[in-house]
Design an enzyme around this catalytic site. Structure first.
Site, PDB file in Angstrom:
ATOM      1  N   CYS A 113       1.079  -1.260   0.112  1.00 53.41           N
ATOM      2  CA  CYS A 113       0.115   0.389  -0.316  1.00 53.41           C
ATOM      3  C   CYS A 113       0.843   1.313   0.246  1.00 53.41           C
ATOM      4  O   CYS A 113       2.512   1.398   0.576  1.00 53.41           O
ATOM      5  CB  CYS A 113      -0.584  -0.071   1.001  1.00 53.41           C
ATOM      6  SG  CYS A 113      -2.276  -1.504   1.693  1.00 53.41           S
ATOM      7  N   CYS A 194      -3.219  -0.058  -3.550  1.00 46.72           N
ATOM      8  CA  CYS A 194      -4.276   0.550  -2.191  1.00 46.72           C
ATOM      9  C   CYS A 194      -2.764   1.272  -1.642  1.00 46.72           C
ATOM     10  O   CYS A 194      -2.601   2.137  -1.832  1.00 46.72           O
ATOM     11  CB  CYS A 194      -4.204  -0.764  -1.558  1.00 46.72           C
ATOM     12  SG  CYS A 194      -2.913  -1.537  -1.006  1.00 46.72           S
TER      13      CYS A 194
END
Ligand code: APR
Length: 296
Positions: A113, A194
């Site tokens: 992420c 993400c």
């Protein structure tokens, strides 16, 4: 003639017949292969398949695993096999993203992420930046992108194997073997991204900040998952020698903001993100824009 003699004569005839069948089949097989080879393949306007493609792809596969052990163990020969399954014996103008789904599966990778860095019209700068800092990851730094970056390939309808003479150029036909691959790879990367997803854009180019038909707009923004992507952060970077034609409050950026928000994604924007400006100054230390006061 006794029974044994009759049996052995029968066996002998059968063997002769079998041999004749094998010879005939191989003659017809050769003739067929020659006929196929003589059929002129359709002329495409792009360059042909990169020579030694298999060795390059398999070599890059092992190289990536040694550079980034977190990738895990991948089956490099299987990856080649999935590429050939997607394109061999097929019209290079009729290859879809779905044809590459198995290739996507065997190259699957977890994207950390906040590390994804998408781009549009900044191909050179963005890759100099990720190479210099290693803090972000572009598609071309992922396993799948690394394997095929800068390579060309297409199959032939006439049989197995690649076409080393010519392949469709990017826009020659809608579903060509290269553009469909990059669309599939871009969608896979965007779906797997993400947290904050960063996007490097060029503030010095004329026209739209991202082309209407760009992969960023048509593939990557629609593929992001609003439940896992918390923010799409645009970095608008001017060329060090270039003009400031676009910035976060330009019409083109506001239009892109609206497009991003229409996909239920949160947007933010930063002009001339300092770590990138610092890189531009490392590359042009004497440029007037790089005196200490202006970059601090
Ligand atoms: N003709 C030739 N090449 C093209 C074309 C085209 N019409 N469209 C896209 N490409 C390929 C080329 O390889 C080119 O260098 O895409 C590249 C980038 O085009 P840009 O307009 O600069 O950007 P964009 O279309 O948004 O693609 C970049 O997609 O590759 C992914 O993750 C990557 O975010 C990045 C985005």
């Amino acid at each position: 003639m006794n029974t044994q003699e009759r049996m052995s004569r029968l066996l002998w005839r059968k063997s002769i017949l079998a041999l004749a069948v094998v010879i005939l089949a191989s003659c017809f097989g050769d003739a067929e292969a020659q006929r196929i080879a003589k059929v002129p393949s359709k002329r495409y306007t792009g360059p042909g398949t990169t020579p030694n493609l298999r060795n390059i792809v398999v070599g890059r596969c092992y190289h990536y695993m040694s550079l980034y052990p977190a990738t895990g163990v991948k089956d490099c020969n299987r990856i080649w096999q999935e590429l050939t399954d997607a394109v061999f014996r097929k019209d290079p103008c009729n290859i879809t993203e779905e044809d590459y789904q198995k290739l996507a599966q065997v190259t699957e990778q977890t994207i950390p992420c906040d590390k994804s860095l998408l781009w549009s019209r900044t191909n050179d700068l963005v890759h100099r930046y990720t190479k210099a800092t290693e803090s972000f990851m572009t598609l071309e730094d992922t396993f799948l992108g690394f394997l095929f970056n800068g390579l060309m390939w297409c199959g032939r309808t006439a049989g197995p194997g690649m076409n080393y003479n010519a392949c469709p150029a990017w826009n020659e036909c809608a579903n060509n073997s290269r553009s469909s691959f990059w669309k599939m790879a871009s969608a896979t990367f965007a779906k797997a991204s993400c947290g904050t997803v960063n996007v490097m854009l060029n503030g010095s180019t004329d026209g739209a900040i991202a082309r209407k038909e760009s992969i960023l707009r048509t593939v990557e923004i629609p593929s992001m998952n609003p439940n896992t992507v918390s923010n799409v952060k645009l970095w608008v970077i001017d060329d060090i020698e270039g003009q400031d034609k676009n910035s976060c409050n330009s019409e083109s950026l506001l239009e892109l903001q609206q497009y991003i928000e229409e996909h239920n994604l949160t947007y933010s924007c930063i002009d001339n993100y300092k770590p990138v400006t610092a890189l531009q100054c490392v590359e042009n230390p004497n440029h007037h824009a790089c005196n200490q006061c202006s970059i601090l």
